[in-house]
Write a protein that holds these residues in place. Structure first.
Motif, PDB file in Angstrom:
ATOM      1  N   MET A  97      67.663  36.424  16.582  1.00 13.11           N
ATOM      2  CA  MET A  97      66.922  35.574  17.510  1.00 13.11           C
ATOM      3  C   MET A  97      66.184  34.490  16.717  1.00 13.11           C
ATOM      4  N   ALA A  98      65.563  33.571  17.443  1.00 16.78           N
ATOM      5  CA  ALA A  98      64.840  32.487  16.783  1.00 16.78           C
ATOM      6  C   ALA A  98      63.653  32.059  17.625  1.00 16.78           C
ATOM      7  N   GLU A 104      55.759  34.484  10.080  1.00 18.41           N
ATOM      8  CA  GLU A 104      55.992  35.893   9.738  1.00 18.41           C
ATOM      9  C   GLU A 104      56.800  36.593  10.824  1.00 18.41           C
ATOM     10  N   LEU A 105      56.481  36.326  12.073  1.00 19.65           N
ATOM     11  CA  LEU A 105      57.234  36.904  13.187  1.00 19.65           C
ATOM     12  C   LEU A 105      58.695  36.468  13.139  1.00 19.65           C
ATOM     13  N   ASP A 106      58.902  35.194  12.875  1.00 21.64           N
ATOM     14  CA  ASP A 106      60.267  34.670  12.808  1.00 21.64           C
ATOM     15  C   ASP A 106      61.051  35.332  11.680  1.00 21.64           C
ATOM     16  N   HIS A 107      60.418  35.441  10.524  1.00 20.61           N
ATOM     17  CA  HIS A 107      61.112  35.955   9.337  1.00 20.61           C
ATOM     18  C   HIS A 107      61.368  37.459   9.403  1.00 20.61           C
ATOM     19  N   ARG A 108      60.388  38.219   9.868  1.00 21.46           N
ATOM     20  CA  ARG A 108      60.491  39.675   9.793  1.00 21.46           C
ATOM     21  C   ARG A 108      61.047  40.333  11.050  1.00 21.46           C
TER      22      ARG A 108
END
Length: 373
Positions: free
Chosen positions: A190-191, A179-183
């Motif tokens: 960033m990644a 969720e952190l990566d996607h939103r």
């Protein structure tokens, strides 16, 4: 990834004994890694009352197949065991790379051990009397850590923690990280760091995965990395197919058994030759080798016919008797670089522990019939 003929004018890095450049403290780093992993081994033994691998502990299927070297390979690809057309028996073990037995619903890296039987030639290790050639592959193209030192300082703390966290905590952490990566991260360009990114990669059908050697190896007169790609229609159709959330804790095992009850599968073994030691380093396994400079090119086909890949007898043979180590093979395919030198000692230490506590024989098969039906 591509599978095309390389230009005839392409220049490839020649293998020499001085292509490797170990750090001065590498052996001490490996000593420390082995000590931590031995602690993990012992902890797992107390938990399961049975010795398991400190990586690739859970198998999903043990397969019998055949590897056929392509006819008419160009000189730079006709190297080592691929120098002449031939067909070899193969035993393969599909696994997840965790050092503990976990639910197949967890995301992560999958592993593939390929053991080719009847390969002739000078051995990498002088005391090795077997006639097998092992290739160890995983589902991340580049290794997550550059070398043994990075693995010790960055990877081992993570491995220590992961060995002790229960499945629900890992599953919840993966969901939050995804969720952190996607939103948050992706909208900012960033990644997630690669060593955490493996825990948010989609959990897909293992028979549709592409596997990679990640670290380089000698390829006869040259240096290369390997990949393993599904090509038969039934296997290729499984690429990217999600594992259903209701498929259970042994989803990959069940999917493999169900598939091979009615289908055969073919995969291509492909080679990416090194063209430049600066752009394609030997010692830093995190650097991607550019496909535009040297594409993966097919050297062999591996075929698995209809079979039952997870009978109790097969599971016991694949998990307790067999060991896979890329240093078990011919000198023409000697593993290269720090990560492979690390694996040489770590895999041997883990195998010794597992076979000792299980009182299991260590056997290198010479005939595919040795794999139970």
């Amino acid at each position: 990834m591509t599978n095309v003929a390389a230009p005839r004018t392409k220049s490839y890095l020649r293998y020499r004994e001085d292509v490797e450049h170990p750090r001065a403290d590498e052996e001490k780093d490996i000593d420390r890694i082995i000590a931590v992993l031995r602690d993990n081994n012992e902890r797992a033994y107390r938990k399961y009352k049975h010795g398991v691998r400190d990586a690739h502990a859970k198998s999903h299927g043990i397969l019998r197949g055949e590897l056929t070297v392509r006819d008419g390979l160009p000189p730079e690809l006709a190297q080592g065991m691929f120098a002449t057309p031939a067909t070899y028996p193969v035993i393969a073990r599909l696994s997840s790379t965790s050092g503990v037995i976990r639910s197949d619903q967890l995301r992560g890296v999958r592993g593939l051990g390929i053991k080719v039987l009847g390969v002739k030639g000078q051995r990498v290790l002088p005391d090795d009397t077997a006639s097998t050639q092992d290739f160890i592959m995983v589902t991340h193209r580049e290794f997550l850590f550059a070398d043994a030192h990075a693995y010790l300082t960055q990877g081992m703390p993570t491995a220590w923690v992961l060995a002790r966290l229960p499945d629900p905590v890992l599953q919840g952490g993966s969901a939050l990280l995804s969720e952190l990566d996607h939103r948050v991260l992706r909208p900012l360009g960033m990644a997630v760091p690669p060593n955490l990114g493996v825990f948010i990669r989609p959990n897909t059908h293992i028979l549709g995965e592409t596997f990679y050697s990640s670290a380089p190896l000698r390829y006869g007169d040259y240096v290369a990395k390997l990949s393993y790609v599904p090509v038969s229609p039934e296997a290729a159709a499984l690429q990217g197919i999600p594992v259903r959330a209701d498929a259970g804790i042994n989803a990959h095992q069940d999917l493999i058994v169900d598939f091979f009850a009615n289908h055969a599968a073919e995969y291509e073994l492909r080679v990416q030759l090194c063209t430049d030691a600066e752009k394609m380093p030997i010692e830093d396994a995190t650097v991607a080798w550019p496909e535009q400079d040297s594409p993966h090119r097919t050297v062999a086909t591996i075929r698995f016919d209809v079979q039952d890949p997870y009978t109790p007898e097969r599971r016991a043979y694949g998990d307790d008797v067999l060991s896979f180590n890329s240093w078990r093979g011919i000198a023409a395919h000697r593993p290269l670089g720090s990560i492979n030198r690390l694996k040489k000692r770590v895999y041997e230490a883990s195998s010794n522990f597992r076979h000792d506590v299980n009182n299991a024989p260590r056997i290198e098969p010479s005939d595919p019939a040795e794999l139970p039906r």
